[in-house]
Design a protein around this motif. Structure first.
Motif, short mmCIF file in Angstrom:
data_model
loop_
_atom_site.label_atom_id
_atom_site.label_comp_id
_atom_site.label_asym_id
_atom_site.label_seq_id
_atom_site.Cartn_x
_atom_site.Cartn_y
_atom_site.Cartn_z
N TYR A 367 0.83 -1.20 0.00
CA TYR A 367 0.00 0.00 0.00
C TYR A 367 0.87 1.26 0.00
O TYR A 367 0.60 2.22 -0.68
CB TYR A 367 -0.89 0.03 1.25
N TRP A 368 1.89 1.20 0.84
CA TRP A 368 2.78 2.36 0.99
C TRP A 368 4.14 1.86 1.47
O TRP A 368 4.26 1.30 2.54
CB TRP A 368 2.17 3.36 2.00
N ARG A 369 5.16 2.05 0.65
CA ARG A 369 6.49 1.52 0.95
C ARG A 369 7.06 2.07 2.25
O ARG A 369 7.86 1.40 2.92
CB ARG A 369 7.46 1.84 -0.19
N GLY A 370 6.65 3.25 2.66
CA GLY A 370 7.24 3.87 3.83
C GLY A 370 6.90 3.21 5.14
O GLY A 370 7.49 3.54 6.18
N CYS A 371 5.98 2.23 5.15
CA CYS A 371 5.61 1.61 6.42
C CYS A 371 6.58 0.51 6.84
O CYS A 371 6.45 -0.04 7.94
CB CYS A 371 4.19 1.08 6.37
N ALA A 372 7.53 0.17 5.98
CA ALA A 372 8.53 -0.84 6.33
C ALA A 372 9.91 -0.33 5.91
O ALA A 372 10.04 0.41 4.93
CB ALA A 372 8.23 -2.17 5.63
N TRP A 524 4.79 15.39 -0.04
CA TRP A 524 4.71 14.76 1.27
C TRP A 524 5.94 13.90 1.52
O TRP A 524 6.44 13.21 0.62
CB TRP A 524 3.44 13.92 1.38
N ARG A 525 6.45 13.89 2.77
CA ARG A 525 7.62 13.12 3.15
C ARG A 525 7.32 12.34 4.43
O ARG A 525 6.57 12.82 5.28
CB ARG A 525 8.84 14.02 3.39
N PRO A 526 7.94 11.17 4.60
CA PRO A 526 7.69 10.37 5.80
C PRO A 526 7.99 11.10 7.10
O PRO A 526 7.37 10.82 8.13
CB PRO A 526 8.62 9.16 5.62
N GLU A 527 8.94 12.04 7.07
CA GLU A 527 9.27 12.78 8.30
C GLU A 527 8.07 13.58 8.81
O GLU A 527 8.03 13.96 10.00
CB GLU A 527 10.43 13.74 8.05
N MET A 528 7.11 13.83 7.93
CA MET A 528 5.95 14.61 8.35
C MET A 528 5.05 13.85 9.31
O MET A 528 4.14 14.44 9.92
CB MET A 528 5.14 15.05 7.12
N LEU A 529 5.29 12.54 9.49
CA LEU A 529 4.53 11.79 10.48
C LEU A 529 4.89 12.23 11.89
O LEU A 529 4.09 12.06 12.81
CB LEU A 529 4.81 10.29 10.34
N GLY A 530 6.08 12.79 12.07
CA GLY A 530 6.51 13.20 13.41
C GLY A 530 6.87 12.00 14.26
O GLY A 530 7.08 10.88 13.77
#
Length: 546
Positions: A367-372, A524-530
């Motif tokens: 779904y989204w590569r950034g989750c792993a 959007w960037r993964p760092e924006m998750l905080g």
């Protein structure tokens, strides 16, 4: 003429509360969101461990394609700013105990051909289902922008003109239960698989929502946004902050302050008090009415909902057990993104608190590569589960509660090893959340993610809360409710309810309601998750035996 901006306190920083805050700010109000957790989003959240991001909520999101009211709301809230959307050609795959499988394509032609190869004897029923799906592909008559009581006569007439040609279709598909329809299939496997189009059997759903969501998926309007659930919440939080809104975390409401029949503020658990011209509660419905307000402002509709239907089986969405499994390596490209496995009675009995004979396995890293982490993958295994089972365990015997969570971890590990080649020996982590986990962090009654089940008596009564009571409580001025307990489940409904609450408030105050799309186009960037917290201090352990 007012000398100062109207002030609004919003209880709950989930999607409904954040949406209400954004629209209040855009309409010239001064708003403040009070959130009990350390993150925005409520159930629309995620947490992290060892580089994996465990996305809890979104499986598909209505409104990911442009040109419809749902997408307009997400654009106004900045929810999709700078994000890529992942779409799949199938909604779900269902696999039986004997290995037979069916894939639910959202393209009606492809779906019809596929289903007829599985069961030629059911060609007539398959043709009927796919014919109705083609009809739904032509429709866009599900309004989210304005509550019915505020629609002008021309707007109501325009809506009637849109709905009227499809009235018989809506009536027939909403009156036909999926269980009745699927029960007529000659092929018992296909009949059993059909109710699992939405991953798990919802039991009381008619055909309409299946057809509607498949049609949305076909148009790319039910995709998965980059950043997932917490990414969606963070984007709306950023939009809210950019509009001048304030949000306080670790701010648990103790009671709503009322003076002379009017809500004037909120007292927090720490004893502090915050005052405003208006209060909007966007948290759990039972908590709002019977705890924060002491049960003093109810109506026959509310009493029916919360004193009777809330406790009836089949009225409230059940809780969910989630097992996240991190794997070193990536499965073959042809691995389906989502599969519902129908379980034997023996396997089903081994799942603690299971309410269905199935388990859903989603390859979330697809779904989204950034989750792993790079080169790794993440599976999310879920099943409907009884909240009472887990609550009793956690209250009576915490050690046994953890033992049952470990049993879930062991089951899912063995299950994946048996069905996904290459997983054996590569599992790095298993993290399990139960319905009580949801309840602890969100306060949702019985750990329910979606509140009232649609197309039930409760759903009919909830509609009255908007259309007749305008999201207000009798005898209490200066107060509104928003969220899934008022409008039903689903993220777009939650966001829409925040919009509705502010529109009603603007009408009362005699000020114009304003909304415009977010101008933010930053990638959007993964760092924006905080910072992502860990929900439990100790990681879940599992046995090494397959």
């Amino acid at each position: 003429m007012r000398e100062s901006k109207p002030s609004v306190l919003i209880i709950g920083g989930g999607i409904a509360g954040l949406a209400a805050g954004c629209y209040a700010q855009m309409s010239g109000m001064d708003s403040h969101v009070l959130e009990k957790h350390v993150l925005p989003g409520g159930c629309c959240t995620a947490w992290s461990r060892e580089g994996y991001i465990f996305d809890y909520c979104i499986e598909w999101l209505i409104g990911t394609a442009p040109g419809n009211e749902a997408n307009q709301i997400w654009r106004e809230l900045g929810a999709l700013d700078g994000k890529e959307i992942t779409n799949f050609d199938t909604f779900n795959r269902v696999v039986g105990e004997d290995g037979r499988e069916v894939r639910f394509y959202h393209d009606p032609g492809r779906l019809e051909r596929h289903l007829r190869t599985i069961s030629p004897d059911d060609a007539r029923r398959i043709k009927s289902f796919c014919r109705d799906l083609r009809r739904f592909l032509k429709l866009d008559v599900f309004p989210f922008l304005k509550p019915p009581p505020l629609k002008t006569l021309p707007e109501k007439l325009a809506m009637v003109r849109e709905v009227l040609p499809a009235f018989l279709l809506f009536w027939r598909t909403s009156a036909t239960q999926m269980t009745d329809f699927s029960g007529r299939f000659t092929d018992s496997f296909l009949g059993r698989a059909l109710p699992n189009v939405f991953f798990q059997d919802h039991e009381r759903f008619p055909l309409l929502p299946y057809l509607y969501n498949l049609a949305c998926a076909h148009h790319g309007n039910a995709g998965f946004p980059e950043g997932g659930s917490l990414g969606l919440a963070r984007s709306i939080e950023n939009r809210y902050a950019a509009l001048g809104g304030r949000i306080s975390y670790r701010a648990r409401a103790r009671r709503i302050l009322v003076e002379d029949g009017r809500a004037v503020g909120v007292e927090l658990k720490d004893g502090s008090r915050h005052y405003a011209d208006h209060v909007i509660s966007a948290c759990d419905g039972y908590t709002t009415i019977y705890r924060l307000l002491g049960g003093e402002y109810t109506s026959p509709t509310l009493d029916k909902l919360y004193e009777e239907l809330l406790h009836e089986p089949g009225t409230l969405y059940p809780g969910v057990v989630s097992a996240f499994v991190g794997v070193d390596g990536e499965p073959p490209p042809e691995t389906p993104h989502s599969t519902t496995f129908l379980l034997s009675e023996e396997d089903s009995s081994r799942l603690p608190g299971a309410m269905r004979d199935s388990i859903v396995v989603q390859l979330r890293s697809r779904y989204w590569r950034g989750c792993a982490p790079p080169g790794k993958s993440l599976f999310h295994c879920t099943y409907f589960s009884d909240f009472g089972y887990w609550r009793e365990l956690r209250t009576r015997n915490r050690r046994e509660y953890w033992a049952q969570k470990k049993e879930v971890a062991d089951f899912t590990r063995r299950f994946l090893v048996e069905r996904y080649p290459g997983v054996d020996g590569r599992i790095e982590i298993v993290d399990v959340a139960t319905p009580t986990t949801n309840h602890r962090y969100t306060g949702n009654h019985n750990g329910s993610i979606l509140a009232w089940i649609g197309f039930t008596e409760a759903d009919d009564l909830v509609t009255q809360l908007v259309n007749r009571q305008r999201m207000r409580l009798p005898g209490l001025d200066g107060f509104s409710m928003a969220g899934q307990w008022v409008v039903g489940g689903g993220l777009i409904r939650a966001a829409s309810s925040g919009r509705f609450a502010v529109q009603f408030l603007c009408e009362e105050l005699g000020i114009p309601f304003r909304a415009w799309e977010s101008p933010d186009d930053v990638r959007w960037r993964p760092e924006m998750l905080g910072h992502l917290p860990q929900l439990d201090v100790r990681p879940m352990q599992f046995t090494e035996e397959a």
